[in-house]
Design a protein around this motif. Structure first.
Motif, PDB file in Angstrom:
ATOM      1  N   THR A  14       0.960  -1.130  -0.022  1.00  0.00           N
ATOM      2  CA  THR A  14      -0.044  -0.095   0.010  1.00  0.00           C
ATOM      3  C   THR A  14       0.855   1.291  -0.041  1.00  0.00           C
ATOM      4  N   GLY A  15       0.382   2.234  -1.028  1.00  0.00           N
ATOM      5  CA  GLY A  15       1.333   3.424  -1.043  1.00  0.00           C
ATOM      6  C   GLY A  15       2.358   2.958  -2.051  1.00  0.00           C
ATOM      7  N   SER A  17       4.634   1.441  -5.554  1.00  0.00           N
ATOM      8  CA  SER A  17       4.399   1.816  -7.140  1.00  0.00           C
ATOM      9  C   SER A  17       4.522   0.526  -7.745  1.00  0.00           C
ATOM     10  N   VAL A  64      -8.631   5.748 -10.199  1.00  0.00           N
ATOM     11  CA  VAL A  64      -7.149   5.616 -10.299  1.00  0.00           C
ATOM     12  C   VAL A  64      -6.856   7.077 -10.769  1.00  0.00           C
ATOM     13  N   ARG A  67      -3.720   8.845  -9.437  1.00  0.00           N
ATOM     14  CA  ARG A  67      -2.591   7.799  -9.079  1.00  0.00           C
ATOM     15  C   ARG A  67      -1.968   7.162 -10.153  1.00  0.00           C
ATOM     16  N   PHE A  68      -2.860   6.919 -11.205  1.00  0.00           N
ATOM     17  CA  PHE A  68      -2.216   6.073 -12.402  1.00  0.00           C
ATOM     18  C   PHE A  68      -2.045   7.017 -13.327  1.00  0.00           C
ATOM     19  N   MET A  83       1.494   2.944 -11.896  1.00  0.00           N
ATOM     20  CA  MET A  83       0.462   2.938 -11.024  1.00  0.00           C
ATOM     21  C   MET A  83       1.488   3.277  -9.568  1.00  0.00           C
ATOM     22  N   ASN A  84       0.884   4.520  -8.991  1.00  0.00           N
ATOM     23  CA  ASN A  84       1.515   5.132  -7.990  1.00  0.00           C
ATOM     24  C   ASN A  84       0.481   5.072  -6.556  1.00  0.00           C
ATOM     25  N   ASP A  85       0.749   5.134  -5.580  1.00  0.00           N
ATOM     26  CA  ASP A  85      -0.051   5.342  -4.247  1.00  0.00           C
ATOM     27  C   ASP A  85      -1.143   3.925  -4.387  1.00  0.00           C
ATOM     28  N   GLN A  87      -3.261   0.720  -3.621  1.00  0.00           N
ATOM     29  CA  GLN A  87      -4.024   0.653  -2.548  1.00  0.00           C
ATOM     30  C   GLN A  87      -4.720  -0.978  -2.639  1.00  0.00           C
ATOM     31  N   ASP A  90      -6.648  -2.224  -5.777  1.00  0.00           N
ATOM     32  CA  ASP A  90      -6.108  -2.215  -7.017  1.00  0.00           C
ATOM     33  C   ASP A  90      -5.536  -3.834  -7.274  1.00  0.00           C
TER      34      ASP A  90
END
Length: 127
Positions: A14-15, A17, A64, A67-68, A83-85, A87, A90
């Motif tokens: 989580t959090g 990439s 997304v 974040r994406f 894909m960042n952050d 969860q 996802d």
């Protein structure tokens, strides 16, 4: 004939990439639309993001946005999904889909718009 092949994915926290790549081969890239879809366990497949490889226009699922990031390298017929952050929600199998059509923004998440699909790659996000 167009073939698409995904690579990347795997496990993240989580959090964190992860990034995915999709190579579309066998047809002209310009004018094509390439998208990422995902299917979580027990859920229907949903659109994540799409890019028109000619003009670079993009669409994203609300879940997304921010974040994406989807991008393309036309020289190598490759589309990326950064894909960042991440969860836990996802977590899913991510599919790359392509079409020689220019998919309108109003239809970008409609699976029937895409003729060519990859086999999928697993993304797992741990909490």
């Amino acid at each position: 004939q167009v073939t698409v092949e995904e690579s990347g994915g795997g496990s993240g926290e989580t959090g964190g990439s992860l990034s995915l790549s999709c190579v579309a081969s066998g047809d002209a890239v310009t004018g094509n639309t390439v998208g990422w879809f995902r299917q979580a366990p027990g859920k229907e497949r949903e659109g994540v993001a799409v890019i028109r490889t000619g003009d670079g226009r993009t669409n994203y699922a609300d879940s997304v946005k921010g974040r994406f990031t989807i991008s393309r390298d036309t020289g190598k017929s490759t589309v990326f999904l950064q894909m960042n952050d991440l969860q836990p929600e996802d977590t899913a199998v991510y599919y790359c889909a392509a079409t020689s059509r220019y998919v309108l923004p109003s239809q970008w998440s409609d699976e029937s718009m895409y003729r060519y699909w990859g086999q999928g790659t697993q993304v797992t996000v741990s909490s």
